[in-house]
Design a protein around this motif. Sequence first.
Motif, mmCIF file in Angstrom:
data_model
loop_
_atom_site.group_PDB
_atom_site.id
_atom_site.type_symbol
_atom_site.label_atom_id
_atom_site.label_comp_id
_atom_site.label_asym_id
_atom_site.label_seq_id
_atom_site.Cartn_x
_atom_site.Cartn_y
_atom_site.Cartn_z
ATOM 1 N N PRO A 100 -2.676 -0.008 87.813
ATOM 2 C CA PRO A 100 -3.039 -1.283 88.431
ATOM 3 C C PRO A 100 -4.511 -1.619 88.199
ATOM 4 N N ASP A 101 -4.784 -2.912 88.045
ATOM 5 C CA ASP A 101 -6.180 -3.341 87.951
ATOM 6 C C ASP A 101 -6.756 -3.378 89.371
ATOM 7 N N ALA A 102 -7.990 -3.824 89.519
ATOM 8 C CA ALA A 102 -8.663 -3.794 90.827
ATOM 9 C C ALA A 102 -7.925 -4.636 91.871
ATOM 10 N N CYS A 128 4.052 -2.229 88.703
ATOM 11 C CA CYS A 128 5.036 -1.436 87.952
ATOM 12 C C CYS A 128 6.198 -2.318 87.529
ATOM 13 N N THR A 129 6.040 -2.960 86.390
ATOM 14 C CA THR A 129 7.082 -3.864 85.919
ATOM 15 C C THR A 129 7.615 -3.396 84.569
ATOM 16 N N GLN A 141 6.165 5.799 87.015
ATOM 17 C CA GLN A 141 6.665 6.457 85.803
ATOM 18 C C GLN A 141 8.118 6.884 86.004
ATOM 19 N N GLY A 142 8.438 7.446 87.159
ATOM 20 C CA GLY A 142 9.818 7.837 87.446
ATOM 21 C C GLY A 142 10.752 6.645 87.521
ATOM 22 N N LEU A 143 10.281 5.564 88.127
ATOM 23 C CA LEU A 143 11.106 4.354 88.219
ATOM 24 C C LEU A 143 11.396 3.793 86.834
ATOM 25 N N LEU A 144 10.377 3.752 85.989
ATOM 26 C CA LEU A 144 10.568 3.215 84.641
ATOM 27 C C LEU A 144 11.443 4.124 83.782
ATOM 28 N N ILE A 176 5.257 -1.034 94.979
ATOM 29 C CA ILE A 176 4.836 -0.523 93.671
ATOM 30 C C ILE A 176 5.318 -1.453 92.567
ATOM 31 N N ARG A 177 6.583 -1.847 92.641
ATOM 32 C CA ARG A 177 7.139 -2.752 91.617
ATOM 33 C C ARG A 177 6.465 -4.121 91.649
ATOM 34 N N ASP A 178 6.216 -4.640 92.857
ATOM 35 C CA ASP A 178 5.656 -5.982 92.993
ATOM 36 C C ASP A 178 4.199 -6.073 92.579
#
Length: 111
Positions: free
Chosen positions: A37-39, A108-109, A70-73, A103-105
Amino acid sequence: MNRRTWTAVAALSLAAALTGCASEAETAAPVATIPSPDAAQTSELLEQLSSIDPALGRDSDVSDARNICQGLLAGEIETGDLVRPRLGDSLTDEQVGAIESAIRDTFCTVE
């Protein structure tokens, strides 16, 4: 056995070994880069995590969130198995789902 027989056996063994290696390489999953994630995303993620559980929202939780991502992806479907060991064994299923959504929102896409 004579020299020709040994040579033939060795050649066949080598061919079989190399064929096995090739098939393993073909079935290996591609390695993806773990999103970071960025800042702004980090700030949003930490805010969401602390609203889910006041014990969350620490800077170290960002690293845990990246590992969960990483696990979700990778398609690991047991989210609780990803989240609880990293962020807390006492989290409820509802909290685990909210953490996954946060995390997804935020970062993590799947592209």
